[in-house]
Scaffold this motif. Structure first.
Motif, PDB file in Angstrom:
ATOM      1  N   SER A  30       0.819  -1.137   0.130  1.00 43.14           N
ATOM      2  CA  SER A  30      -0.006   0.124   0.050  1.00 43.14           C
ATOM      3  C   SER A  30       0.976   1.322  -0.084  1.00 43.14           C
ATOM      4  N   LYS A  51       2.070   2.055  -3.376  1.00 46.44           N
ATOM      5  CA  LYS A  51       1.173   2.713  -4.317  1.00 46.44           C
ATOM      6  C   LYS A  51       0.811   4.182  -3.783  1.00 46.44           C
ATOM      7  N   GLU A  52       0.697   4.576  -2.545  1.00 38.74           N
ATOM      8  CA  GLU A  52       0.024   5.576  -1.836  1.00 38.74           C
ATOM      9  C   GLU A  52       1.205   6.581  -1.503  1.00 38.74           C
ATOM     10  N   SER A 111       0.338  11.076   2.891  1.00 39.30           N
ATOM     11  CA  SER A 111      -0.244  10.498   1.618  1.00 39.30           C
ATOM     12  C   SER A 111      -0.368  11.562   0.415  1.00 39.30           C
ATOM     13  N   PRO A 125      -2.735   7.588   4.677  1.00 37.44           N
ATOM     14  CA  PRO A 125      -2.428   6.322   3.689  1.00 37.44           C
ATOM     15  C   PRO A 125      -2.903   5.180   4.573  1.00 37.44           C
ATOM     16  N   SER A 126      -3.570   4.123   3.989  1.00 34.26           N
ATOM     17  CA  SER A 126      -4.148   3.020   4.435  1.00 34.26           C
ATOM     18  C   SER A 126      -3.170   2.575   5.614  1.00 34.26           C
ATOM     19  N   TYR A 159      -6.790   0.285  -2.669  1.00 26.52           N
ATOM     20  CA  TYR A 159      -5.589  -0.063  -3.454  1.00 26.52           C
ATOM     21  C   TYR A 159      -6.236  -0.643  -4.739  1.00 26.52           C
TER      22      TYR A 159
END
Lengths: 500, 496, 91, 124
Positions: free
Chosen positions: A101, A104-105, A155, A242-243, A358
């Motif tokens: 994650s 990606k973030e 993020s 962010p996650s 995601y």
């Protein structure tokens, strides 16, 4: 080694954070394994300490060899011996989950500093958990807070900056109150060691200074745990982060703040003060009940999965604080159980939200129709953790609710017990939002096959799936084997009620 | 009463759970998946029947799985009354499995894996309820049953189904909360929640507390669909027919009335209920439900909805039996659980068969349908006659006991309720029979495409009907024997 | 003028002023803090640590761990600022 | 009256700190400009430092640095000074992070006042 373990749990990660920075400067691929290894070490250490505490009793570690009240000490007793593994388990699960994650973030050039801060956040929280010195607690609180502000802002979304600044402002007020409260305690007693404070305070119970210190500390920690109506920073912060960060702060950080609140109230002020000297339990119960209901109602009103879960946290914090208000053995057992249970289930739920973001890039309910068909394992994990959130037996959420209601009834709080039960119905209201959308959203096709998957949407990557599924299974396993768990929880509660 | 420890109760619960896992795993291969359903049903039935001899000989099989919460371990205990429910559920689940497979395949329903998974978990929960040794265990399985039947109710996923699902969940979960409160209260009052024949609450609290507690329990067992808390049951009719059959006969409503009888006999005890005046309360609720639901049934044209109201009405027979607080009444109540289940499942099977074979749900569309599906229609008629309480079907047995109880208990007004209800039953069932067998379709050709349903559906229909006849002729094999033992357990006496 | 903020601040002010009444007077040598740990440090620092500046002695030795924490705070803030403000690069 | 005056004179140090705290808190909550908010935060924190330092004082005390051997002196309480050294660092760090965030917010939205920001956030 084992006798120095308490200090190693804090210093090793600090060194590791430096190493992550230096090695990461060289090659950012070093960051992740190093972070994971460090947290793994901490987790193992946490378990070892718990075993040690259960066997040998409370561990005192004098830092630099200076005995309190002059020096700082780390104290591991049954209470934080129980909290510490929870904190580190969730940190570990989040660390495993984080890699994909984060890729990606987070912007690639920020990954190194991200992991450094991630490590520092966990370390700050571990420090908060094991320290026996109230000012030291403040220092670690600020370490973890500063790391959290930045992590939330890391993020790519510009809104995250606003959310982080909001949190920073409120968090600093909270920090200021805590610092002031500590100052007042110091003025009244002349010591900063918690056990020493508990010993000296009874002589000063009548002083306004002590009452003010109590108020300031409780308000300060209430902001940190987002107790309604001081929760205003929470929804934005949880939603925009962010996650992986959301998972971390919603579980570990929230729980350590609760721990600190319990620690200060029970181990510094003791029940003799806050039950008998200033009878605030009724007020605490009332606030907790309002938090339970208001948080859940607000959660039901949300249109976004992550935001809904954020408000659900506001509600669930109410359950834990509720135990504080009842303040008898059985309710506190429920409260401590809920600290564990809520960490596990909310961690899982936020992981699900992260996985959905995601894969789908959004967590708005309107975009999640039929997502269960393409991400069956993810949604099953949600269903199980959600059932626990509602309190369906035999999950951990049921067990903690059972204890809380039992405790409330035993103390004669009929109305509040009813509120608790109603709260779990409201939980159905928001958990079901997602269940309906994900599983049963009006598929018009009735031909033999299942729902048609949207193009490009697949099940989550394995490294995200595994911690998520483990947590969701834990919801069930912990619920079934709650009795052995009570062998750790019950002594912790006895310790809290027995004073320092 | 001899308690023996045995593994079989746990095995019986675990079998369908294992099957559920296998169903999920093998979801892609229809035949293998459905094979697991059938295999589990057979295995479970064998396991239940294997316990039968020792139960009939007066033993109770107990097993304590793990300590769970204060107030109760997760513990199972098979006694005669639990066996009545378990045996009913096991037999009917086997038949329902075949029927479901036929139904789902004929209609090419979607999400079949989910469907069979949920059914398997639900039957495990139902067996768990039957075998619960204490209130905590009962609560655990009761709530699982609530949650796991939700996907079944909303299976078709239309907005209407979703609305019905919400209603279903709202009623049952709120009920569950009341049940939880009642369990915790019981624990606080007595320090235990384990079932004791003849009850254990007596003298533990002032009468008012015990009366309130009983009301909590009653609301908790909203699955019994007593009026005015019956709304979820007709709403749940949007589900596929095998689900309706499952709700109405195999597990859900049965679990509700089972719970109430358990509370009456094993938590309160009949003497305590009588001294608290709760029998009267139950009698009022039951009589009101029996009559009102029958009237509702009269006005419904949709066959499944009419059957739903019939269930609401019939379930209250059981409450009525309990309310008499006499041996005969209690016997009638317990006997009515399997008897009603076998009859009602036949009716639902037929309703589903008509949907599959003719695509019709409204009674007014079924004119003359019996000419094309004679076996189905005859079975329906037989079961309907049975529900009305006419020989040679099992419905008569429980009715006789209930009537006996009414007379014995000196409350002739309940006898009037029974008679009125019988008349009303006839009033809403005979028109259906008439329409099916003797009606003339408006358009003769419309029946051309109609034929008997597939064998997987037809055979269960015939078998359940035959079972009802067999129960009439050989009532003691084994249901009445079990009931007799159960009654002996809670009263210490023997059926006259 | 923000009335709500003013009220909140006034409320906090009242609570704080309330506490002042029970606090030791300014410069009171008999205050608990001065009498207890304050005196202990003054009495022991030289022989324990061997540094003439007592503040240094506490900072670097007695409560050295707080100082480590303080350093970590700066480290955290530094990394934070870097993460927030830097563009490009490897950090 | 005299007692009140006495109480005031012996406790005015705390009063000053508290008034400063209130000023800081008010700015922190009520000011629209984000930078002014942070200034408020700083005033608030500094007031807390002042509070700590003032209760460390001992009448006639000198800075807690040992005088040469043989000379007796009253030293002020050293501990609060240590604590506040740490707290100052914390305050500075928080301010730095806060200002960085404001820089970023200004870059993204072009405003640094709360009302304007609210509008911008809603618009996106």
């Amino acid at each position: 080694m084992i006798e120095h373990l308490p200090v190693l749990l804090v210093t090793v990660p600090i060194v590791a954070a430096l190493l992550i920075l230096l090695l990461g400067w060289h090659d950012s691929r070093f960051c992740y394994p190093l972070t994971l290894a460090t947290i793994l070490f901490q987790f193992a250490g946490g378990i070892a300490l718990l075993i040690e505490v259960m066997r040998e009793g409370t561990i005192h570690y004098y830092l630099g060899g200076w005995a309190p009240p002059l020096g700082i000490e780390f104290v591991i007793d049954t209470f934080n011996g129980y909290i510490l593994p929870i904190v580190l388990l969730l940190a570990l699960a989040t660390a495993v989950y984080a890699r994909r994650s984060v890729e990606k973030e987070i912007k690639p050039e920020k990954i190194v500093s991200f992991y450094v801060l991630f490590q520092l956040l966990v370390t700050g929280l571990v420090g908060m958990t094991i320290t026996g010195d109230i000012f030291n607690l403040y220092v670690f609180l600020e370490i973890s807070s500063i790391a959290a502000y930045t992590l939330i802002a890391s993020s790519r979304k510009p809104r995250a900056y606003v959310a982080a600044l909001n949190y920073l402002v409120l968090g600093s007020i909270a920090g200021g109150f805590v610092l002031l409260g500590i100052g007042n305690l110091y003025v009244a007693t002349g010591t900063l060691n918690m056990a020493d404070l508990a010993r000296l305070l009874p002589a000063s119970y009548g002083l306004a200074t002590v009452h003010t210190a109590f108020l300031l500390l409780v308000i300060g920690f209430s902001i940190k745990v987002a107790l309604f109506p001081l929760h205003l920073w929470l929804p934005d912060a949880y939603t925009e982060a962010p996650s992986a960060v959301t998972v971390l702060i919603s579980t570990v950080m929230a729980k350590v703040s609760v721990y600190a609140m319990f620690r200060v109230i029970f181990s510094v002020f003791t029940t003799a003060y806050f039950v008998e000297t200033v009878p605030v339990t009724e007020l605490i119960l009332f606030i907790a009940a309002v938090a339970i209901v208001a948080g859940a109602v607000l959660a039901i009103a949300q249109e976004d999965l992550k935001r809904m879960l954020a408000y659900s946290s506001v509600s669930q914090v109410g359950y834990i604080v509720f135990a504080l208000g009842v303040a008898n053995q059985i309710a506190l057992e429920g409260g401590l159980l809920h600290i564990l249970g809520h960490a596990v289930m909310k961690g899982c739920l936020f992981m699900v939200a992260g996985v959905i973001i995601y894969r789908l890039g959004t967590s708005s309910f309107s975009d999640l129709k039929g997502v269960a068909a393409t991400m069956p394992v993810t949604c099953a994990a949600f269903a199980l953790a959600g059932a626990s959130m509602i309190g369906v037996p035999p999950t951990i959420g049921f067990a903690s609710k059972y204890y809380l209601v039992l405790g409330a009834l035993e103390a004669g709080h009929w109305v509040y017990a009813a509120v608790l039960l109603a709260g779990s119905l409201l939980a159905v209201g928001y958990i079901w939002r997602f269940i309906e959308v994900a599983y049963f959203s009006a598929s018009s096709h009735h031909e033999g096959g299942d729902h048609h998957p949207a193009p490009g949407v697949r099940e989550a990557p394995l490294s995200m799936l595994v911690p998520m599924v483990i947590l969701s299974i834990l919801c069930l396993v912990l619920g079934i084997f709650v009795d052995p768990l009570m062998k750790i929880v019950a002594p912790a509660v006895s310790l809290l009620l027995g004073g320092a | 009463m001899v308690d023996v420890t045995g593994l079989l109760p746990a095995v019986t619960v675990v079998i369908p759970l294992l099957a559920a896992v296998m169903i999920l795993v093998s979801g892609r291969h229809e035949n293998i998946r459905d094979g697991f359903t059938v295999a589990a049903a057979v295995a479970m039935l064998v396991s239940v029947v294997a316990m039968l001899p020792s139960i009939l000989s007066g033993e109770r099989i107990t097993i304590s799985l793990i300590p769970l919460l204060p107030g109760g371990d997760l513990a199972l205990r098979v006694d005669a009354f639990g066996m009545v429910f378990a045996l009913t559920a096991a037999v009917l689940w086997l038949l329902n499995s075949f029927y479901s497979i036929g139904y789902m395949r004929s209609l090419k329903e979607h999400a079949q894996t989910r469907f069979f998974f949920c059914l398997a978990v639900a039957i495990a929960a139902a067996i768990g309820i039957a075998f619960s040794a204490n209130l905590v265990t009962l609560l655990v399985f009761y709530e699982i049953l609530t949650i796991i039947t939700y996907p079944l109710v909303v299976h078709v996923e239309t907005p209407e189904a979703m609305a019905a699902g919400r209603k279903y969940l709202a009623y049952l979960l709120i009920g569950g909360i009341f049940f939880l409160a009642a369990v915790i209260l019981t624990y606080i009052l007595t320090g235990t929640t384990g079932f004791v024949p003849g009850g254990f609450l007596a003298g533990s609290a002032p009468p008012l507390t015990l009366q309130i507690l009983f009301v909590l329990f009653m609301v908790g067992f909203v699955k019994a669909a007593w009026m005015p808390l019956h709304g979820w049951l007709p709403a749940a009719m949007v589900a596929p027919t095998p689900v309706s059959a499952f709700l109405h006969a195999v597990a859900v409503v049965t679990a509700g009335v089972f719970g109430i009888v358990r509370i009456a006999g094993w938590v309160y005890g009949m003497d305590l209920l009588a001294s608290l005046g709760l029998g009267t309360l139950l009698a009022v609720i039951a009589s009101f439900t029996i009559i009102t639901a029958s009237l509702f049934a009269l006005t419904e044209d949709n066959l499944k909805r009419r059957l739903a109201y019939s269930t609401v009405s019939q379930l209250s027979y059981i409450l009525l039996g309990v309310s008499m607080l006499s041996i005969a009444g209690m016997t009638g109540a317990m006997a009515h659980i399997p008897i009603h289940a076998f009859l009602k499942i036949t009716l639902f099977f037929v309703a589903g068969a008509v949907i599959v074979a003719a695509g019709r749900e409204r009674i007014s569309d079924m004119k003359g349908i019996g000419r094309k599906m004679p076996v189905t229609a005859v079975m329906f008629s037989a079961a309907a006659i049975g529900i009305c309480g006419l020989p040679p079907l099992s419905g008569l047995i429980s009715k006789v006991y209930l009537a006996l109880g009414a007379v014995e208990g000196g409350v002739p007004i309940l006898l009037i309720v029974l008679i009125a209800s019988t008349v009303l039953n006839a009033a809403y069932f005979f028109p259906i029979i008439h329409t099916m067998l003797l009606g003339r379709p408006d358009d003769e050709r419309s029946l051309d495409s109609v034929s008997e349903p597939p064998l997987t559906m037809l055979v269960p229909i015939v078998l359940t009907t035959v079972a009802s006849v067999l129960i009439f002729f050989f009532p003691s094999m084994p249901f009445m024997d079990l009931v007799e033992i159960a009654i002996g357990e809670i009263t210490g006496s023997v059926i006259p | 003028m923000n009335v709500k903020a003013l009220l909140a601040v006034l409320l906090i002010g009242v609570i704080l002023f309330w506490a002042v009444g029970d606090m030791p007077a300014f410069g009171d040598p008999q205050s608990p803090a001065t009498r207890y740990t304050g005196k202990l440090y003054v009495d022991l620092a030289l022989q324990d640590v061997g540094v003439e500046n007592i503040v240094t002695a506490i900072l670097a030795s007695y409560r050295g761990f707080d100082t480590l924490g303080e350093t970590v705070v700066i480290f955290t803030a530094g990394i934070s600022v870097a993460l927030l403000l830097r563009r490009g690069g490897r950090l | 009256m005299e007692a009140v005056l006495e109480a005031f004179l012996s406790h005015y140090n705390y009063g000053m700190a508290i008034i400063l705290m209130m000023i800081g808190l008010y700015a922190l909550i009520a000011k629209q400009n984000l930078v002014k908010k942070l200034i408020g935060l700083n005033i608030f924190q500094t007031a807390i430092f002042l509070f700590y330092i003032s209760f460390a004082d001992v009448e006639g005390g000198i800075a807690p640095i040992y005088l040469p051997e043989g000379m007796e002196a009253i030293y002020v309480n050293p501990l609060p000074h240590v604590l506040i050294l740490t707290a100052i660092v914390v305050g500075v760090s928080v301010t730095a992070v806060g200002l960085s965030l404001i820089v970023r917010i200004y870059e993204e939205y072009g405003v640094i006042d709360e009302a304007g920001l609210l509008k911008m956030v809603k618009r996106r």
